[in-house]
Design a protein around this motif. Structure first.
Motif, short mmCIF file in Angstrom:
data_model
loop_
_atom_site.label_atom_id
_atom_site.label_comp_id
_atom_site.label_asym_id
_atom_site.label_seq_id
_atom_site.Cartn_x
_atom_site.Cartn_y
_atom_site.Cartn_z
N GLN A 156 -62.14 29.96 -92.22
CA GLN A 156 -61.67 29.98 -90.83
C GLN A 156 -62.33 28.86 -90.02
OE1 GLN A 156 -62.52 34.04 -89.74
NE2 GLN A 156 -60.76 34.86 -90.85
N LEU A 157 -63.61 28.58 -90.27
CA LEU A 157 -64.29 27.47 -89.62
C LEU A 157 -63.61 26.15 -89.95
CD1 LEU A 157 -66.78 26.15 -88.16
CD2 LEU A 157 -67.89 26.16 -90.40
N PHE A 158 -63.32 25.94 -91.22
CA PHE A 158 -62.69 24.70 -91.66
C PHE A 158 -61.29 24.56 -91.08
CE2 PHE A 158 -63.16 21.69 -95.46
CZ PHE A 158 -64.34 21.16 -94.98
N ALA A 159 -60.54 25.64 -91.11
CA ALA A 159 -59.17 25.61 -90.59
C ALA A 159 -59.17 25.32 -89.10
CB ALA A 159 -58.46 26.92 -90.88
N ALA A 160 -60.15 25.85 -88.37
CA ALA A 160 -60.22 25.61 -86.93
C ALA A 160 -60.63 24.18 -86.61
CB ALA A 160 -61.20 26.60 -86.29
N ALA A 161 -61.39 23.55 -87.51
CA ALA A 161 -61.87 22.19 -87.25
C ALA A 161 -60.72 21.19 -87.25
CB ALA A 161 -62.92 21.80 -88.29
N SER A 162 -59.75 21.40 -88.15
CA SER A 162 -58.59 20.51 -88.22
C SER A 162 -57.55 21.15 -89.12
CB SER A 162 -58.98 19.14 -88.79
OG SER A 162 -57.83 18.42 -89.17
N PRO A 163 -56.26 21.01 -88.80
CA PRO A 163 -55.22 21.56 -89.68
C PRO A 163 -55.15 20.84 -91.03
CG PRO A 163 -54.24 20.30 -87.89
CD PRO A 163 -55.69 20.45 -87.57
N SER A 164 -55.81 19.70 -91.14
CA SER A 164 -55.77 18.94 -92.39
C SER A 164 -57.05 19.06 -93.22
CB SER A 164 -55.48 17.46 -92.11
OG SER A 164 -54.22 17.31 -91.49
N HIS A 165 -58.01 19.85 -92.75
CA HIS A 165 -59.20 20.07 -93.58
C HIS A 165 -58.79 20.71 -94.90
CE1 HIS A 165 -61.81 18.79 -90.42
NE2 HIS A 165 -62.90 19.18 -91.07
N HIS A 166 -59.50 20.33 -95.97
CA HIS A 166 -59.03 20.63 -97.33
C HIS A 166 -60.12 21.35 -98.14
CE1 HIS A 166 -56.39 19.63 -100.84
NE2 HIS A 166 -57.55 19.80 -101.50
N ILE A 167 -59.73 22.43 -98.82
CA ILE A 167 -60.62 23.09 -99.78
C ILE A 167 -59.94 23.12 -101.13
CG2 ILE A 167 -61.93 25.16 -100.38
CD1 ILE A 167 -62.00 25.94 -97.47
N GLU A 168 -60.68 22.75 -102.16
CA GLU A 168 -60.21 22.82 -103.54
C GLU A 168 -60.78 24.09 -104.18
OE1 GLU A 168 -61.94 21.10 -107.64
OE2 GLU A 168 -61.63 19.59 -106.07
N SER A 169 -59.91 24.96 -104.65
CA SER A 169 -60.39 26.12 -105.40
C SER A 169 -60.99 25.67 -106.73
CB SER A 169 -59.24 27.09 -105.68
OG SER A 169 -59.59 27.99 -106.72
N PHE A 170 -62.17 26.20 -107.02
CA PHE A 170 -62.82 25.93 -108.31
C PHE A 170 -62.44 26.99 -109.35
CE2 PHE A 170 -66.76 25.57 -110.99
CZ PHE A 170 -66.65 24.22 -111.29
N GLY A 171 -61.47 27.85 -108.98
CA GLY A 171 -61.16 29.00 -109.82
C GLY A 171 -60.67 28.67 -111.21
N GLY A 172 -60.01 27.52 -111.37
CA GLY A 172 -59.52 27.15 -112.70
C GLY A 172 -60.59 26.64 -113.63
#
Length: 424
Positions: A156-172
C-alpha cells in the motif's frame, strides 16, 4: 518525500516489443563507492540491462544496528545497507545514473521489510521484489501472518507513492530448486494478486530454471497463460526468469553452459527479463567483471536463432499438466478467507498449499518432490493438497530416501559439470 520517476516496467516492456531479453545481475556491495562502480559498469554494458542493488543480510533481518556498526568500522557486508545510509547518500548513489535507459531495482529478502520500503521510496527508486510467502517461508521463522500484514502495508505504501511503482514476486523461485513448477507458478501468481488487491498496478511474476529445459519452457508458457487468466492483459505485468538457484556447477564450462541454457529457455518460454548467475557461483561472491561477463554471455545466448530445439508436442503436454495443477492450487486458495492474505494463511494452515522441503513452522511439510527419469521435477507426495485424482498419478506417491534427496540436489551440478571443456 522524494519525487520518484518510474522507469522499471516501461523499460522491460519496451525492450520486449523490440524482441530483446532484458538481463539483470544480482549484485550488491556495502561500500557506496563500490556499489556505484558496479551500477556504472552495468549501465555501460552493451546489452539491455537493469541495475541491481542487493541488500545485506543485517538489513534484510532488521538488524540495522549491526549494519550501521559495520559501515562505521569499514567492514564489508554481503550487500548494500540502504537503511543505514542517509537518504542523501542513497540519492547520490543514483545521481546521473538511474533513468529511462537504466532502471534500478532493490533486491533484499526481508519478510518484514517496512523500513526497507520507506528507504527505497525516499531514495527515489521505483522497483523492488519479494512477497509475503516467498520472503517468509524460506528465510526464517517469522510467522506467515506477520509477513502477510507487513507486506500488505508495504504494498500500500508503494502503490500510494506512484501508480507505476513496481514489485516483482519472488514466488516462482521458492527454495531455488526441487519444487514442482505448478506450486511455483501458483505462489508467484497469488503474490501478484495480493499486490493488486492492495493497490499495486505494476508488477512482475517469476520462475526459476529447473532440471529439464523442456519442462521449464512449458512452465513459462503455463505462467503466461495463467497470468493472462488471473491478472488480465500483460500491459501492467511481465515475466522474469532466473538462472538456476540451486547447487551450481563447479567447472567453468559447466557453469557457463547452465547460464546460457537458462537464457535460451527464457527466450523460448516468452520471458521478458532474466536474472543471471555467474561462473563463480560455486566458489566465491562474484565481482563486477563476473557479472558483466554473465550479462553479455546470457544475452548473446538468447539472441542465437533456434538455439533450443524443442519437441513441441512434449512441451504442450507438459504445459497442460502444469496449468491444471496450478489452477487447482489457485482455485483452492481463492475460495478460502475474505481476502487473499487470509486465504494464504488458511491454505498453509490446512496443508492445502505445502512447499516441498520447506522447514518453516507454518508449512505442513507433508509434500515432497522428485526428479523423474526425464529430468522433470514433479510430486513424490502431495500431502493434503487437494489435487483431483486424475492429476496425481499413483506412481508419484513414492518413498524418498536421504540418498535420493542428495542426488536430486546435485542433479544439475553433475550433468553440467560433465560438459566438455570449452576450446581455447
Amino acid at each position: 518525500m522524494t519525487q520518484t520517476h518510474a522507469f522499471f516496467h516501461d523499460f522491460v516492456k519496451a525492450r520486449a516489443r523490440q524482441g530483446q531479453l532484458v538481463v539483470q545481475p544480482r549484485m550488491g556491495f556495502s561500500d557506496a563507492a563500490a556499489m556505484r562502480r558496479g551500477l556504472e559498469a552495468v549501465a555501460a554494458a552493451r546489452v539491455p540491462a537493469i541495475g541491481t542493488i542487493t541488500l545485506d543480510s543485517f538489513t534484510r533481518t532488521g538488524d540495522f544496528a549491526s549494519a550501521r556498526r559495520a559501515v562505521q568500522e569499514g567492514k564489508a557486508l554481503n550487500g548494500y545497507p540502504i537503511v543505514t545510509y542517509s537518504d542523501a547518500q542513497n540519492r547520490q548513489l543514483l545521481a546521473g545514473l538511474r533513468g529511462p535507459d537504466f532502471p534500478v531495482q532493490v533486491r533484499h529478502g526481508s519478510s518484514l521489510p517496512e523500513e526497507i520500503f520507506r528507504a527505497i521510496v525516499r531514495a527515489g527508486l521505483d522497483a523492488t521484489e519479494g512477497g509475503p510467502i516467498s520472503y517468509c517461508l524460506p528465510y526464517g521463522r517469522v510467522p506467515l501472518a506477520h509477513s502477510i500484514e507487513a507486506w500488505r502495508r508495504c504494498t500500500q505504501l508503494f502503490a500510494a507513492a506512484s501508480p507505476s511503482h513496481h514489485i516483482e514476486s519472488f514466488g516462482g523461485c521458492m527454495m531455488g530448486q526441487l519444487c514442482p513448477p505448478s506450486m511455483l507458478i501458483a505462489i508467484t501468481l497469488i503474490e501478484a494478486l495480493f499486490f493488486q488487491e492492495n493497490g499495486l498496478r505494476s508488477l512482475s511474476v517469476s520462475l526459476a530454471q529447473g532440471t529439464n529445459a523442456r519442462q521449464d519452457v512449458a512452465a513459462l508458457r503455463a505462467l503466461r497463460q495463467l497470468g493472462e487468466e488471473y491478472l488480465g492483459p500483460a500491459e501492467h505485468w511481465h515475466i522474469v526468469f532466473y538462472t538456476f538457484m540451486g547447487k551450481f556447477p563447479q567447472t567453468y564450462p559447466g557453469a557457463r553452459a547452465l547460464m546460457e541454457e537458462s537464457a535460451r529457455i527464457a527466450r523460448a518460454g516468452g520471458a521478458e527479463r532474466l536474472i543471471v548467475k555467474t561462473v563463480k557461483e560455486a566458489h566465491q561472491i562474484p565481482q563486477i567483471q563476473d557479472n558483466l561477463d554473465a550479462l553479455c554471455w546470457s544475452y548473446q545466448a538468447a539472441c542465437e536463432p533456434a538455439a533450443l530445439p524443442l519437441d513441441e508436442a512434449e512441451v504442450q503436454a507438459a504445459t497442460e499438466v502444469i496449468v491444471a495443477e496450478a489452477r487447482c492450487l489457485l482455485h483452492t486458495l481463492l475460495n478460502l478467507g475474505s481476502n487473499i492474505g487470509r486465504g494464504i494463511e488458511l491454505a498453509f494452515a490446512r496443508g492445502y498449499w505445502d512447499v516441498p522441503f520447506c522447514l518453516h513452522p507454518d508449512n505442513r511439510r507433508r509434500s515432497f518432490a522428485c526428479i523423474d527419469e526425464r529430468g522433470y521435477t514433479g510430486w513424490a507426495a502431495t500431502g493434503r493438497i487437494p489435487f483431483p485424482r486424475q492429476l496425481v498419478a499413483a506412481g508419484r506417491q513414492r518413498p524418498l530416501t536421504s540418498g535420493a534427496l542428495f542426488d536430486m540436489l546435485s542433479y544439475n551440478q553433475l550433468r553440467y559439470d560433465a560438459v566438455p571443456a570449452l576450446a581455447g
